[in-house]
Design a protein around this motif. Structure first.
Motif, PDB file in Angstrom:
ATOM      1  N   VAL A 113       0.851  -1.186   0.000  1.00 57.61           N
ATOM      2  CA  VAL A 113       0.000   0.000   0.000  1.00 57.61           C
ATOM      3  C   VAL A 113       0.891   1.243   0.000  1.00 57.61           C
ATOM      4  CG1 VAL A 113      -1.729   1.287   1.315  1.00 57.61           C
ATOM      5  CG2 VAL A 113      -1.847  -1.207   1.205  1.00 57.61           C
ATOM      6  N   VAL A 114       0.494   2.282  -0.734  1.00 59.60           N
ATOM      7  CA  VAL A 114       1.312   3.490  -0.810  1.00 59.60           C
ATOM      8  C   VAL A 114       1.152   4.351   0.438  1.00 59.60           C
ATOM      9  CG1 VAL A 114       1.691   5.647  -2.070  1.00 59.60           C
ATOM     10  CG2 VAL A 114       1.358   3.517  -3.327  1.00 59.60           C
ATOM     11  N   HIS A 115      -0.086   4.694   0.803  1.00 63.24           N
ATOM     12  CA  HIS A 115      -0.340   5.626   1.911  1.00 63.24           C
ATOM     13  C   HIS A 115      -0.960   4.921   3.102  1.00 63.24           C
ATOM     14  CE1 HIS A 115       0.564   9.789   0.953  1.00 63.24           C
ATOM     15  NE2 HIS A 115       0.164   9.589  -0.281  1.00 63.24           N
ATOM     16  N   PRO A 116      -0.578   5.308   4.331  1.00 59.98           N
ATOM     17  CA  PRO A 116      -1.303   4.802   5.507  1.00 59.98           C
ATOM     18  C   PRO A 116      -2.756   5.263   5.457  1.00 59.98           C
ATOM     19  CG  PRO A 116       0.770   5.869   6.161  1.00 59.98           C
ATOM     20  CD  PRO A 116       0.530   6.205   4.710  1.00 59.98           C
ATOM     21  N   GLY A 117      -3.633   4.445   5.968  1.00 63.79           N
ATOM     22  CA  GLY A 117      -5.047   4.791   6.008  1.00 63.79           C
ATOM     23  C   GLY A 117      -5.789   3.793   6.866  1.00 63.79           C
ATOM     24  N   ALA A 118      -7.095   3.892   6.865  1.00 66.22           N
ATOM     25  CA  ALA A 118      -7.907   2.980   7.672  1.00 66.22           C
ATOM     26  C   ALA A 118      -7.621   1.536   7.271  1.00 66.22           C
ATOM     27  CB  ALA A 118      -9.385   3.303   7.468  1.00 66.22           C
ATOM     28  N   GLY A 119      -7.217   0.747   8.230  1.00 59.66           N
ATOM     29  CA  GLY A 119      -6.882  -0.648   7.970  1.00 59.66           C
ATOM     30  C   GLY A 119      -5.465  -0.857   7.503  1.00 59.66           C
ATOM     31  N   ASN A 120      -4.765   0.234   7.185  1.00 59.97           N
ATOM     32  CA  ASN A 120      -3.358   0.148   6.732  1.00 59.97           C
ATOM     33  C   ASN A 120      -2.543   1.233   7.402  1.00 59.97           C
ATOM     34  OD1 ASN A 120      -3.476  -1.958   4.482  1.00 59.97           O
ATOM     35  ND2 ASN A 120      -5.049  -0.521   3.809  1.00 59.97           N
ATOM     36  N   GLU A 121      -2.542   1.250   8.731  1.00 62.17           N
ATOM     37  CA  GLU A 121      -1.824   2.299   9.456  1.00 62.17           C
ATOM     38  C   GLU A 121      -0.310   2.105   9.399  1.00 62.17           C
ATOM     39  OE1 GLU A 121      -4.353   0.607  10.683  1.00 62.17           O
ATOM     40  OE2 GLU A 121      -5.938   2.108  10.924  1.00 62.17           O
ATOM     41  N   SER A 122       0.133   0.905   9.087  1.00 54.94           N
ATOM     42  CA  SER A 122       1.571   0.626   9.027  1.00 54.94           C
ATOM     43  C   SER A 122       1.841  -0.305   7.852  1.00 54.94           C
ATOM     44  CB  SER A 122       2.037  -0.019  10.337  1.00 54.94           C
ATOM     45  OG  SER A 122       1.391  -1.268  10.530  1.00 54.94           O
ATOM     46  N   GLY A 123       3.133  -0.540   7.608  1.00 60.34           N
ATOM     47  CA  GLY A 123       3.513  -1.445   6.539  1.00 60.34           C
ATOM     48  C   GLY A 123       3.318  -0.880   5.150  1.00 60.34           C
ATOM     49  N   THR A 124       3.286   0.466   5.020  1.00 58.48           N
ATOM     50  CA  THR A 124       3.046   1.098   3.728  1.00 58.48           C
ATOM     51  C   THR A 124       4.343   1.617   3.110  1.00 58.48           C
ATOM     52  OG1 THR A 124       2.725   3.355   4.549  1.00 58.48           O
ATOM     53  CG2 THR A 124       0.823   1.867   4.650  1.00 58.48           C
ATOM     54  N   LEU A 125       4.232   2.052   1.867  1.00 55.81           N
ATOM     55  CA  LEU A 125       5.380   2.637   1.184  1.00 55.81           C
ATOM     56  C   LEU A 125       5.861   3.887   1.904  1.00 55.81           C
ATOM     57  CD1 LEU A 125       7.269   2.625  -1.300  1.00 55.81           C
ATOM     58  CD2 LEU A 125       5.572   4.045  -2.455  1.00 55.81           C
ATOM     59  N   VAL A 126       4.936   4.702   2.428  1.00 57.61           N
ATOM     60  CA  VAL A 126       5.328   5.904   3.161  1.00 57.61           C
ATOM     61  C   VAL A 126       6.135   5.524   4.404  1.00 57.61           C
ATOM     62  CG1 VAL A 126       4.457   7.817   4.558  1.00 57.61           C
ATOM     63  CG2 VAL A 126       3.503   7.401   2.290  1.00 57.61           C
ATOM     64  N   ASN A 127       5.699   4.523   5.142  1.00 62.59           N
ATOM     65  CA  ASN A 127       6.467   4.064   6.302  1.00 62.59           C
ATOM     66  C   ASN A 127       7.866   3.642   5.889  1.00 62.59           C
ATOM     67  OD1 ASN A 127       3.386   2.855   6.993  1.00 62.59           O
ATOM     68  ND2 ASN A 127       4.381   3.945   8.666  1.00 62.59           N
ATOM     69  N   ALA A 128       7.947   2.919   4.778  1.00 63.35           N
ATOM     70  CA  ALA A 128       9.244   2.439   4.293  1.00 63.35           C
ATOM     71  C   ALA A 128      10.140   3.588   3.868  1.00 63.35           C
ATOM     72  CB  ALA A 128       9.034   1.462   3.137  1.00 63.35           C
ATOM     73  N   LEU A 129       9.575   4.597   3.176  1.00 60.24           N
ATOM     74  CA  LEU A 129      10.372   5.737   2.720  1.00 60.24           C
ATOM     75  C   LEU A 129      10.865   6.588   3.880  1.00 60.24           C
ATOM     76  CD1 LEU A 129       8.406   6.861  -0.463  1.00 60.24           C
ATOM     77  CD2 LEU A 129      10.770   6.028  -0.372  1.00 60.24           C
ATOM     78  N   LEU A 130      10.061   6.720   4.936  1.00 60.08           N
ATOM     79  CA  LEU A 130      10.500   7.476   6.108  1.00 60.08           C
ATOM     80  C   LEU A 130      11.755   6.845   6.703  1.00 60.08           C
ATOM     81  CD1 LEU A 130       7.076   8.226   7.821  1.00 60.08           C
ATOM     82  CD2 LEU A 130       8.657   9.911   6.869  1.00 60.08           C
ATOM     83  N   ALA A 131      11.788   5.522   6.749  1.00 62.89           N
ATOM     84  CA  ALA A 131      12.973   4.835   7.282  1.00 62.89           C
ATOM     85  C   ALA A 131      14.130   4.909   6.302  1.00 62.89           C
ATOM     86  CB  ALA A 131      12.626   3.383   7.590  1.00 62.89           C
ATOM     87  N   HIS A 132      13.831   4.753   5.005  1.00 66.22           N
ATOM     88  CA  HIS A 132      14.893   4.733   4.000  1.00 66.22           C
ATOM     89  C   HIS A 132      15.561   6.094   3.839  1.00 66.22           C
ATOM     90  CE1 HIS A 132      17.007   3.807   0.249  1.00 66.22           C
ATOM     91  NE2 HIS A 132      16.536   4.959  -0.209  1.00 66.22           N
ATOM     92  N   CYS A 133      14.740   7.162   3.755  1.00 65.72           N
ATOM     93  CA  CYS A 133      15.284   8.496   3.494  1.00 65.72           C
ATOM     94  C   CYS A 133      15.855   9.156   4.740  1.00 65.72           C
ATOM     95  CB  CYS A 133      14.206   9.381   2.887  1.00 65.72           C
ATOM     96  SG  CYS A 133      13.595   8.810   1.285  1.00 65.72           S
TER      97      CYS A 133
END
Length: 341
Positions: free
Chosen positions: A100-120
């Motif tokens: 999933v690209v963006h966190p949202g209802a049912g996808n608060e974690s494990g998203t591309l945004v979460n991954a990019l925050l850690a990567h960048c």
């Protein structure tokens, strides 16, 4: 805290403070500067000002005490990413299906945004004052392929403008490879049909009359036919977007009665066709467990250098396996009708 100084030129005409500072510091958006002014972070001749529309003139000094970017609400997570290209302004990724690209209802974690925050990490200078990646376009969770994200405000604004233009006047280009049931007629053409939220199922989109939806245009070309060329079981279609609506390719192909293989939302009525495929093709489709759609090409102008950046992504292994299996629907046929790329 970073302090920026701008010295007004003697005799310069009076200007709104937010416009003046946007010209002086183009890396900060005007909306961001307005928020900083209202927040008391700007002084004029040593006195705090909170009105972005204040007219500034004379030879006074303007100072901005820029606070560090606020922490992003999503939590950084160490999720493996396939980085195709990265520099101080942006990062290009080859997204796997299922992410999933963006966190949202049912996808608060494990998203591309979460991954990019850690990567960048610290290389994010802040989008709108928040330490987060600037997502300028999206891919559905179960669509694989190329995606670009900005790492600072200036890059975010420039990329967003290109994507809003959809390549009409600039170099932006996006192409997708789609496996669909049957094959569109003519073999090369354009689907132009407005899209809006489905009346009864708010998780779906639908084609609607132009006045009730958002204008949407998809250009397509059949690249390969699987089975009898006169009545193919399936085809590989290259799609290029002139607009960027939610689920656009999926909705448009379903609208012309050629939904994507594996699309349980827009192609559920074609499930029985899987039984007509050769055993290996049917097994490959069953194992796919997602729509057969891949973002294969992404081209844009670099927001800082102006260089044309072009990236291509081959079909991921699960779609290559599907293509190989579909080629068993003999006789296969590959029309030379590709769109320009």
């Amino acid at each position: 805290m970073t302090t920026r100084i701008h010295q007004l030129a003697p005799g310069a005409p009076a200007q709104r403070l937010d416009r003046l500072l946007a010209s002086a510091w183009p890396d900060l958006s005007r909306s961001r500067l307005q928020a900083l002014i209202r927040g008391g972070h700007v002084t004029l001749a040593g006195q705090p000002v909170r009105d972005p529309s204040l007219k500034a003139a004379g030879s006074a000094e303007i100072a901005l005490a820029e606070p560090p970017p606020a922490p992003a609400e999503p939590v950084p997570e160490r999720i493996p990413l396939q980085v195709v290209y990265e520099d101080e302004d942006l990062v290009v990724l080859d997204k796997p299906a299922g992410l999933v690209v963006h966190p949202g209802a049912g996808n608060e974690s494990g998203t591309l945004v979460n991954a990019l925050l850690a990567h960048c990490g610290a290389s994010l200078s802040g989008i709108g004052g928040v330490a987060r990646p600037g997502i300028v376009h999206r891919l559905d969770k179960d669509t694989s392929g190329l995606l670009v994200a900005a790492k600072n405000d200036a890059a975010h604004r420039a990329l967003a403008a290109q994507f809003a233009d959809h390549g009409r006047t600039g170099p932006l280009e996006r192409a997708y490879l789609a496996f669909c049931w049957g094959a569109p007629e003519p073999r090369r053409g354009t689907i132009e049909a407005a899209i809006a939220r489905h009346n009864s199922n708010r998780e779906k989109m639908a084609v609607v009359p132009e006045e009730k939806g958002r204008h949407a245009v998809t250009h397509y070309a059949v690249e390969e036919l699987f089975g009898d060329p006169a009545d193919p079981a399936a085809s590989l279609v290259r799609c290029e977007l002139e607009t960027g609506r939610t689920h656009q390719i999926r909705v448009h192909l379903a609208f012309v009665k050629h939904p994507l293989l594996g699309d349980e939302v827009y192609g559920a009525g074609f499930r029985t066709k899987a039984a007509l495929l050769p055993e290996q093709a049917g097994s490959a489709l069953a194992a796919l467990q997602r729509q057969a759609l891949h973002a294969a090409l992404l081209q844009f102008e670099h927001p800082r250098t102006g260089r044309i950046m072009r990236f291509e992504s081959p079909l991921p292994p699960e779609l290559e396996k599907l293509r190989a299996a579909l080629r068993m629907c003999a006789p296969a046929h590959r029309p030379e009708r590709k769109l320009s790329s």
